[in-house]
Write an enzyme that holds these catalytic residues in place. Sequence first.
Site, PDB file in Angstrom:
ATOM      1  N   SER A  49       0.783  -1.236   0.000  1.00 20.34           N
ATOM      2  CA  SER A  49       0.000   0.000   0.000  1.00 20.34           C
ATOM      3  C   SER A  49       0.814   1.286   0.000  1.00 20.34           C
ATOM      4  O   SER A  49       0.247   2.370  -0.128  1.00 20.34           O
ATOM      5  CB  SER A  49      -0.917   0.002   1.225  1.00 20.34           C
ATOM      6  OG  SER A  49      -0.127  -0.092   2.390  1.00 20.34           O
ATOM      7  N   SER A  50       2.127   1.200   0.193  1.00 23.85           N
ATOM      8  CA  SER A  50       2.890   2.451   0.169  1.00 23.85           C
ATOM      9  C   SER A  50       4.322   2.219  -0.289  1.00 23.85           C
ATOM     10  O   SER A  50       4.801   1.083  -0.336  1.00 23.85           O
ATOM     11  CB  SER A  50       2.872   3.145   1.537  1.00 23.85           C
ATOM     12  OG  SER A  50       3.317   2.282   2.538  1.00 23.85           O
ATOM     13  N   GLU A  74      -3.815  -1.274   6.892  1.00 23.19           N
ATOM     14  CA  GLU A  74      -4.140   0.155   6.841  1.00 23.19           C
ATOM     15  C   GLU A  74      -5.467   0.401   7.533  1.00 23.19           C
ATOM     16  O   GLU A  74      -6.231  -0.531   7.765  1.00 23.19           O
ATOM     17  CB  GLU A  74      -4.207   0.628   5.378  1.00 23.19           C
ATOM     18  CG  GLU A  74      -2.932   0.384   4.580  1.00 23.19           C
ATOM     19  CD  GLU A  74      -1.755   1.259   5.051  1.00 23.19           C
ATOM     20  OE1 GLU A  74      -1.978   2.227   5.804  1.00 23.19           O
ATOM     21  OE2 GLU A  74      -0.614   0.949   4.667  1.00 23.19           O
ATOM     22  N   ASP A 111      -3.630  -8.462   8.818  1.00 21.38           N
ATOM     23  CA  ASP A 111      -2.296  -8.619   9.404  1.00 21.38           C
ATOM     24  C   ASP A 111      -1.537  -9.738   8.679  1.00 21.38           C
ATOM     25  O   ASP A 111      -1.808 -10.916   8.886  1.00 21.38           O
ATOM     26  CB  ASP A 111      -2.442  -8.942  10.898  1.00 21.38           C
ATOM     27  CG  ASP A 111      -1.086  -9.167  11.549  1.00 21.38           C
ATOM     28  OD1 ASP A 111      -0.060  -8.891  10.896  1.00 21.38           O
ATOM     29  OD2 ASP A 111      -1.061  -9.621  12.702  1.00 21.38           O
ATOM     30  N   LEU A 140       7.279  -5.685   3.405  1.00 18.36           N
ATOM     31  CA  LEU A 140       6.695  -5.241   4.677  1.00 18.36           C
ATOM     32  C   LEU A 140       7.683  -4.380   5.458  1.00 18.36           C
ATOM     33  O   LEU A 140       8.879  -4.639   5.441  1.00 18.36           O
ATOM     34  CB  LEU A 140       6.384  -6.441   5.564  1.00 18.36           C
ATOM     35  CG  LEU A 140       5.067  -7.166   5.474  1.00 18.36           C
ATOM     36  CD1 LEU A 140       4.805  -7.932   6.755  1.00 18.36           C
ATOM     37  CD2 LEU A 140       3.927  -6.231   5.208  1.00 18.36           C
ATOM     38  N   TYR A 226      18.627  -3.242   2.636  1.00 15.87           N
ATOM     39  CA  TYR A 226      19.431  -2.021   2.559  1.00 15.87           C
ATOM     40  C   TYR A 226      20.767  -2.289   3.220  1.00 15.87           C
ATOM     41  O   TYR A 226      20.815  -2.853   4.305  1.00 15.87           O
ATOM     42  CB  TYR A 226      18.716  -0.853   3.259  1.00 15.87           C
ATOM     43  CG  TYR A 226      19.465   0.454   3.094  1.00 15.87           C
ATOM     44  CD1 TYR A 226      19.430   1.122   1.872  1.00 15.87           C
ATOM     45  CD2 TYR A 226      20.228   0.985   4.124  1.00 15.87           C
ATOM     46  CE1 TYR A 226      20.152   2.296   1.691  1.00 15.87           C
ATOM     47  CE2 TYR A 226      20.937   2.169   3.951  1.00 15.87           C
ATOM     48  CZ  TYR A 226      20.890   2.813   2.729  1.00 15.87           C
ATOM     49  OH  TYR A 226      21.597   3.978   2.539  1.00 15.87           O
ATOM     50  N   TYR A 236      22.503   1.964  11.002  1.00 14.65           N
ATOM     51  CA  TYR A 236      21.626   1.195  10.116  1.00 14.65           C
ATOM     52  C   TYR A 236      22.206  -0.205   9.886  1.00 14.65           C
ATOM     53  O   TYR A 236      21.879  -1.150  10.601  1.00 14.65           O
ATOM     54  CB  TYR A 236      21.425   1.954   8.795  1.00 14.65           C
ATOM     55  CG  TYR A 236      20.156   1.607   8.051  1.00 14.65           C
ATOM     56  CD1 TYR A 236      19.704   0.292   7.980  1.00 14.65           C
ATOM     57  CD2 TYR A 236      19.385   2.566   7.411  1.00 14.65           C
ATOM     58  CE1 TYR A 236      18.546  -0.048   7.300  1.00 14.65           C
ATOM     59  CE2 TYR A 236      18.218   2.244   6.727  1.00 14.65           C
ATOM     60  CZ  TYR A 236      17.806   0.929   6.668  1.00 14.65           C
ATOM     61  OH  TYR A 236      16.662   0.585   6.001  1.00 14.65           O
ATOM     62  N   LYS A 245      18.132  -7.401   8.420  1.00 10.34           N
ATOM     63  CA  LYS A 245      18.373  -7.584   6.978  1.00 10.34           C
ATOM     64  C   LYS A 245      19.284  -8.791   6.744  1.00 10.34           C
ATOM     65  O   LYS A 245      19.106  -9.530   5.784  1.00 10.34           O
ATOM     66  CB  LYS A 245      18.989  -6.316   6.378  1.00 10.34           C
ATOM     67  CG  LYS A 245      18.020  -5.119   6.357  1.00 10.34           C
ATOM     68  CD  LYS A 245      16.788  -5.432   5.537  1.00 10.34           C
ATOM     69  CE  LYS A 245      15.780  -4.315   5.516  1.00 10.34           C
ATOM     70  NZ  LYS A 245      14.455  -4.744   5.031  1.00 10.34           N
ATOM     71  N   THR A 276      10.498   7.337   2.793  1.00 10.40           N
ATOM     72  CA  THR A 276       9.269   6.597   3.076  1.00 10.40           C
ATOM     73  C   THR A 276       8.903   6.834   4.542  1.00 10.40           C
ATOM     74  O   THR A 276       9.706   7.369   5.304  1.00 10.40           O
ATOM     75  CB  THR A 276       9.434   5.073   2.845  1.00 10.40           C
ATOM     76  OG1 THR A 276      10.265   4.532   3.879  1.00 10.40           O
ATOM     77  CG2 THR A 276      10.053   4.752   1.502  1.00 10.40           C
TER      78      THR A 276
END
Length: 397
Positions: A49-50, A74, A111, A140, A226, A236, A245, A276
Amino acid sequence: MKFKQNIRGNLALGVNPVGCRQEVLNQIDYVKSKGHYEAPKKVLIIGASSSYGLATRISLAFGAGADTIGVSFEKGPKSERNLGTAGWYNNIAFREAAEKEGLVAKNFVTDAFSHDAKQEVIDYIKNEFGGKVDLVVYSLASGRRTDPDTGETYTSSIKAIGDQVVGPNINMQKEEFFTDTLEPATEQEIADTVKVMGGEDWELWMKALKDADVLSEGVLTTNYSYLGTELNRPYYGGGTLGQAKADCDVKADNINKLLADINGKAQIVVATAVTTKASSVIPFFIVYCIGLYKVMSEKGTHETPIMHQDRIYRDMIYGDNPEYDDEGRLRPDSWELDKDTQAETKELIMKLNEDNFNTDMTAYDLFYKEFSNLSGFMVDNYVDEDITINELKSWEY
Ligand code: NAI
């Protein structure tokens, strides 16, 4: 009704549903301007959704004519003061536009971590989606996850590992540049972050889909990672998120074994830094982005999620120009990692202070605009519409 942008810290609380629709249409136009490409026609996107997931969906639907299933978490509108989340309206705008072109665009708002969500999607694939999917995108980003077997809820933390990190940060609500401190995580916090943002749920999805026999021969599944550089490693890649990750790399190997008999493949895609909702709350990251975007804009290599994802699927995965590293990960982040780009970003970031961080020296304005676009504000081609709460409530996802 007037839609008001409302930011707390670096969290976007307000939403403009009309602006969200326009932003989805802008992304569709971008993909269409690039023309058609050949890619799978039956796609499942988890986290659709985004940002990255939505951009992937738009590229595959409007670039390659794919039917898509999108899973997201959402909230819809309740009252004028509580209009729900941007992703809710993105889902609606995407479905309407895709259906206009004769494409299937099914939204599940549920969910994704639960067993029920997996079963619902499997039933839909079997009964209404032609029986199989060719591509599963896992995009996700969540702060919490309830383990579907134990019922225990885990919370992820964005923290350093080992030493405390002290550095410059930005508060967009107050337009303030300040020194922030990130504490090192405990062993428990590291483990919990891996539980939420690592690859366990990705593997559970792939197992459930495989067991239900809804994966096509040669199926591909992608997961966005990432790695970053020395400029953001302390908080990060070298922090809790980096551990999560790394866990996805391990789970990719497991999934590759799981899919071997149907010639399937799990592909880690190391994506570039973009604006984002998830990335805006990572401490210090905005400072890196406003330096990086300035340098990359000048070099003509700055990308928004739609530009990046369209390039990944059109030119790399289903095109002629994939770039892999020694570990077999796809590396569209090579533009960000370019030596000159990193050196110039470092030089620029070192000069930043409270007087200049939001001037032409940096891409602060660009970051702020991209951040606002995520909630339907400052959207190009936006035309105001007078809409009532009841009309909004009648929009179906
Ligand atoms: P986002 O916050 O924009 O989107 C997350 C998606 O997950 C949304 O569709 C949301 O509804 C969905 N979601 C969250 N919890 C859910 C749940 N329980 N059930 C169903 N859906 C749920 O995140 P973004 O930034 O697009 O991140 C996607 C992936 O890309 C993440 O793995 C992130 O680490 C990765 N990535 C992000 C980069 C960045 O700079 N933003 C860079 C490289 C990778």
